[in-house]
Design a protein around this motif. Structure first.
Motif, PDB file in Angstrom:
ATOM      1  N   UNK A   1      -5.847  14.003   0.463  1.00  0.00           N
ATOM      2  CA  UNK A   1      -4.906  12.949   0.870  1.00  0.00           C
ATOM      3  C   UNK A   1      -5.421  12.305   2.142  1.00  0.00           C
ATOM      4  N   UNK A   2      -5.243  11.012   2.218  1.00  0.00           N
ATOM      5  CA  UNK A   2      -5.619  10.337   3.456  1.00  0.00           C
ATOM      6  C   UNK A   2      -4.590  10.662   4.525  1.00  0.00           C
TER       7      UNK A   2
ATOM      8  N   UNK B   1      -0.120   7.303   2.698  1.00  0.00           N
ATOM      9  CA  UNK B   1      -0.075   8.701   2.303  1.00  0.00           C
ATOM     10  C   UNK B   1      -0.497   8.967   0.884  1.00  0.00           C
ATOM     11  N   UNK B   2      -1.201   8.069   0.241  1.00  0.00           N
ATOM     12  CA  UNK B   2      -1.601   8.261  -1.149  1.00  0.00           C
ATOM     13  C   UNK B   2      -2.686   9.338  -1.270  1.00  0.00           C
ATOM     14  N   UNK B   3      -2.942   9.742  -2.497  1.00  0.00           N
ATOM     15  CA  UNK B   3      -4.005  10.697  -2.797  1.00  0.00           C
ATOM     16  C   UNK B   3      -5.209   9.948  -3.364  1.00  0.00           C
TER      17      UNK B   3
ATOM     18  N   UNK C   1     -14.157   6.302   1.972  1.00  0.00           N
ATOM     19  CA  UNK C   1     -14.038   6.131   3.416  1.00  0.00           C
ATOM     20  C   UNK C   1     -13.487   4.747   3.768  1.00  0.00           C
ATOM     21  N   UNK C   2     -13.918   3.733   3.025  1.00  0.00           N
ATOM     22  CA  UNK C   2     -13.431   2.382   3.312  1.00  0.00           C
ATOM     23  C   UNK C   2     -11.964   2.242   2.951  1.00  0.00           C
ATOM     24  N   UNK C   3     -11.580   2.645   1.734  1.00  0.00           N
ATOM     25  CA  UNK C   3     -10.196   2.462   1.301  1.00  0.00           C
ATOM     26  C   UNK C   3      -9.229   3.192   2.223  1.00  0.00           C
ATOM     27  N   UNK C   4      -9.555   4.413   2.625  1.00  0.00           N
ATOM     28  CA  UNK C   4      -8.617   5.181   3.448  1.00  0.00           C
ATOM     29  C   UNK C   4      -8.455   4.588   4.835  1.00  0.00           C
ATOM     30  N   UNK C   5      -9.449   3.840   5.295  1.00  0.00           N
ATOM     31  CA  UNK C   5      -9.337   3.221   6.616  1.00  0.00           C
ATOM     32  C   UNK C   5      -8.653   1.867   6.552  1.00  0.00           C
TER      33      UNK C   5
ATOM     34  N   UNK D   1       0.836  -1.206   0.000  1.00  0.00           N
ATOM     35  CA  UNK D   1       0.000   0.000   0.000  1.00  0.00           C
ATOM     36  C   UNK D   1       0.870   1.257   0.000  1.00  0.00           C
ATOM     37  N   UNK D   2       1.989   1.210   0.695  1.00  0.00           N
ATOM     38  CA  UNK D   2       2.875   2.376   0.752  1.00  0.00           C
ATOM     39  C   UNK D   2       3.467   2.731  -0.609  1.00  0.00           C
TER      40      UNK D   2
END
Length: 839
Positions: free
Chosen positions: A835-836, A514-516, A505-509, A490-491
């Protein structure tokens, strides 16, 4: 007089006999008699048969006074049979659901042939079913294609001699009883009693037909089966082949079959000789002596010599040279082991060389003109990456694109797109140097993203089921997932694509980094807003969907709580209930769907050749397997409705504003094993069924496309389809590949202004004008049009329900929705992708 007499001999099969008898008695075709023969079994087989007879008058129990063996037990059943056709089923095997109806339909369509050959699947002790490896020999062919070698529906063995390559057993065929009685066929005593039955039957029959369907589940017992028993009785095979050749000698007109039967005999002897534990040690020398004698006695003059090592094995068998034969087999095993060791050493050396090559390539500059794409673990040109790649070639022609996939899927690539083979030197070079990396899953763990590379993660659907870190407490779904390595992958992401606020909301959690996030929509759905009526018609013609029928795409998802694919529906029953106005397009989850076939709930294989091959399950219904079809978006365009359970495809299909039906027969089990972000049965995109009968009633009663269906779909679209206006791929390419500012990106077209591709047979509820049509558009229902030369008749289920099947026409979209503030909503009001937060 019943249509079928099913003869079940039973001897020491008490653990399996109940399942066997039930599999016959619970068939949806009921015109049968079940003749269960207790071959003086010392266990409870006789009592089980009597209990079944007491519960069902179709069961006719037969108790033999002494053990007679499998062949004579079958003969006892034949003598008592009164049905038009005879079928044999061993007491530890089962008849697949729906098989008798399929056999009856096939017999009727082929004019009552003397023999019908159908298929089987081996079922091991784990329950896993594997279809006969020579199933292609049972291809029914297209009777309307004069160039199809299998177009002939009824034939003699001379016209399809390859059927002799099938397993020579009695239980994979239906026999016309008057044919058996006229020819005087009977089973001999001893092991391998099927051999002198099957060969004479096939050679004699004047009319043979095939059924390309698994009808018998052939149980592979761990212990106790005849073929797994060490016994001198395996020497019975010689006497059985004596009977076969005596039959040939008595019928000079069949003499031309001697070479083929001789070769089958030699092959059979080789199988017995090679099978471990089948022959006792003291019987092996005798077996080879007798095999040599039979080889010399029955070898026809001028018989062809098989090529390669089979030639030497045949020669040694002919000479009865047991030690030399086993020495040759030992040499073969040694050669294979040596080759395996050499291959392992080569693989390790190659892996080391490629890793060194990758390290060297990482020292070279990043290539700003190269973009590398992949999807679904290298399963071809598909999903969001495919839509983005096509748009890159349109908007940024200076960029070179390459796609990672295997040769199996090379045909899916458009002209001009370079193919990279996974794991090749070119593959590692591209991963080391490409400026842009796009995938809907993660790239290999061995890849190390460099400064200057841009990684776009598109994902492949709106999440209903738990994903990412939410699987930590779901062991059935996680299956040993290394969450530390997951976060390392993911990084590498620079951008994460999202189709709606719920997805963001799901993906960012669950994928914190640090992706956009790019809330631009689903690029693969762009085609839904651009396709024309003519393009939809061409897609349906390519898939073989009959004109005027309602095409229902059935797309079930994967179950983490099941080790293998277990069909949730009896597709043949559903198709038959819907009638001739419907065509079922069956697409299994890609975890289960090979490139060529999908198993039906009845064990039948619905084969795909090219884009698909239709199999009539009755004269009134159609099922078409499209599991091997590469572009799911095209299947959605071709379908007039979607039937699914929990597949994320529902979120994509909703963009078309066509009916969706949810079949949630195991929702509680699915949610317990995998987890879900919301209750799809409480907020569905259309009607929900819990049982197969409920599902049939939904279609028969018209609720599948009624007013409530439209209202549910409108609310669903408002929640999950805010950005899919046909320009998602363009926004992605301009933002990521061309570096344009978010304020300059194409604005999102409001939901109410979109005009998705028209369905071929658009279904609208009969509601008063102005009360809302499909999708809650608020417009009047389209009036019914009489059937005529340019308008097909309405499907039967739809007519019963008072549903209008209208000619294709663009329909207004659902209730307008205001896009969230983080999406580009207009040229004058846009906001930057957010950005998350780092975790």
């Amino acid at each position: 007089m019943p249509r079928f007499s099913v003869i079940v001999p039973a001897y020491e099969v008490q653990p399996y006999l109940n399942d066997c008898l039930r599999s016959v008695l619970e068939q949806d075709f009921t015109d049968l008699e079940l003749i269960a023969v207790d071959d003086h079994s010392p266990d409870a087989c006789g009592a089980i048969i009597d209990e079944a007879a007491a519960c069902d008058p179709r069961v006719r129990p037969v108790h033999l006074p002494e053990n007679a063996g499998l062949g004579r037990a079958r003969n006892a059943g034949i003598r008592r049979a009164t049905g038009d056709y005879l079928l044999f089923l061993d007491g530890d095997d089962t008849l697949a659901p729906g098989s008798l109806r399929a056999i009856a339909d096939r017999l009727a369509r082929t004019g009552e042939p003397q023999v019908l050959v159908f298929d089987y699947a081996r079922v091991d002790w784990t329950g896993e079913a594997v279809r006969n490896v020579r199933a292609e020999l049972l291809r029914q062919g297209d009777p309307e294609d004069p160039e199809d070698p299998h177009a002939r529906q009824v034939f003699r063995l001379d016209q399809r001699p390859e059927l002799l390559r099938l397993l020579m057993v009695a239980w994979n065929k239906a026999y016309r009883r008057d044919f058996v009685r006229k020819e005087g066929f009977a089973f001999p005593p001893g092991f391998y009693e099927d051999t002198p039955w099957t060969f004479p039957v096939l050679l004699t029959a004047e009319s043979i037909a095939v059924l390309d369907r698994v009808c018998v589940h052939y149980r592979q017992r761990r212990r106790g089966g005849i073929l797994r028993t060490t016994s001198r009785r395996h020497l019975d095979v010689f006497e059985q082949y004596d009977r076969v050749f005596r039959f040939l000698d008595a019928r000079p007109g069949l003499a031309h079959w001697r070479p083929a039967l001789f070769q089958r005999m030699v092959d059979h002897f080789g199988v017995i000789a090679a099978a471990p534990g089948r022959l006792p040690v003291r019987a092996r020398a005798e077996f080879f002596r007798r095999a040599g004698a039979h080889h010399r006695r029955y070898r026809p003059l001028g018989a062809a010599t098989p090529p390669g090592r089979a030639r030497w094995r045949g020669l040694l068998l002919r000479l009865g040279a047991r030690r030399a034969y086993h020495l040759l087999r030992g040499a073969d095993r040694l050669r294979r082991r040596t080759a395996e060791c050499g291959l392992t050493a080569f693989t390790r050396a190659r892996r080391a060389a490629l890793w060194l090559h990758y390290r060297v390539q990482r020292c070279r500059p990043v290539d700003p003109g190269l973009a590398v794409f992949a999807a679904y673990w290298h399963r071809g040109y598909a999903c969001h990456p495919a839509a983005i790649e096509a748009k890159v070639r349109e908007l940024a022609p200076g960029l070179r694109t390459a796609w990672i996939t295997t040769p199996e899927y090379a045909h899916t690539l458009p002209p001009g797109v370079r193919r990279l083979h996974p794991g090749s030197a070119a593959y590692w070079t591209a991963l080391a140097r490409a400026r842009f990396l796009v995938n809907n899953v993660n790239f290999t763990q061995g890849m190390r993203k460099r400064p200057g590379q841009i990684h776009l993660q598109t994902h492949h659907g709106t999440p209903l089921k738990h994903m990412g870190l939410d699987l930590r407490d779901r062991p059935a779904a996680a299956r040993g997932m290394d969450f530390g390595k997951l976060l390392e992958r993911v990084d590498r992401w620079d951008y994460s694509l999202s189709a709606n606020r719920h997805t963001t909301l799901v993906w960012e959690r669950v994928y914190p980094s640090g992706y956009t996030t790019l809330p631009y929509g689903a690029p693969r759905n762009d085609v839904f807003q651009r396709a024309t009526e003519d393009e939809v018609a061409r897609l349906r013609a390519r898939l073989g969907i009959p004109a005027g029928t309602v095409a229902v795409l059935y797309a079930p998802t994967h179950r983490d709580y099941q080790r293998r694919y277990v069909p949730r529906l009896d597709l043949e029953r559903v198709a038959r209930a819907l009638g001739p106005g419907f065509t079922l397009l069956v697409r299994t989850h890609y975890f289960h769907a090979p490139a060529t076939s999908v198993a039906s709930p009845t064990g039948r294989a619905l084969d795909v050749s090219g884009h698909g091959r239709a199999l009539d399950v009755s004269e009134y219904s159609r099922v078409l397997d499209v599991s091997g079809y590469g572009r799911v978006e095209e299947l959605c365009l071709a379908a007039d409705a979607l039937l699914t359970d929990y597949s994320s495809l529902m979120f994509d299909y909703a963009n078309l504003d066509r009916p969706i039906v949810i079949h949630a027969d195991d929702w509680d089990a699915y949610r317990a094993a995998r987890g879900a972000y919301f209750d799809i049965t409480a907020a569905p995109p259309g009607p929900v069924s819990r049982t197969e009968d409920e599902l049939i009633a939904l279609f028969a009663g018209g609720a599948w496309c009624g007013p409530r269906s439209a209202a549910l779909r409108a609310a669903f679209r408002a929640r999950f389809c805010p950005y899919d206006d046909g320009r998602a791929a363009e926004r992605v390419v301009r933002r990521v590949f061309l570096g344009e500012r978010p304020a300059l990106l194409p604005p999102v077209v409001p939901l109410a202004e979109r005009r998705p591709a028209p369905a071929a047979v658009r279904t609208l509820p009969n509601v008063p004008a102005g009360s809302g049509g499909s999708g809650g558009s608020g417009g009047p229902a389209v009036p019914a049009v009489p059937a005529g030369p340019d308008r097909p008749a309405e499907p039967r289920a739809a007519r019963r329900a008072g549903v209008v099947c209208a000619s294709p026409a663009a329909s207004p979209a659902a209730t307008p929705v205001t896009a969230p503030a983080n999406a580009p909503v207009s040229a004058s009001a846009t906001s930057l992708p957010h950005r998350s937060r780092p975790h």
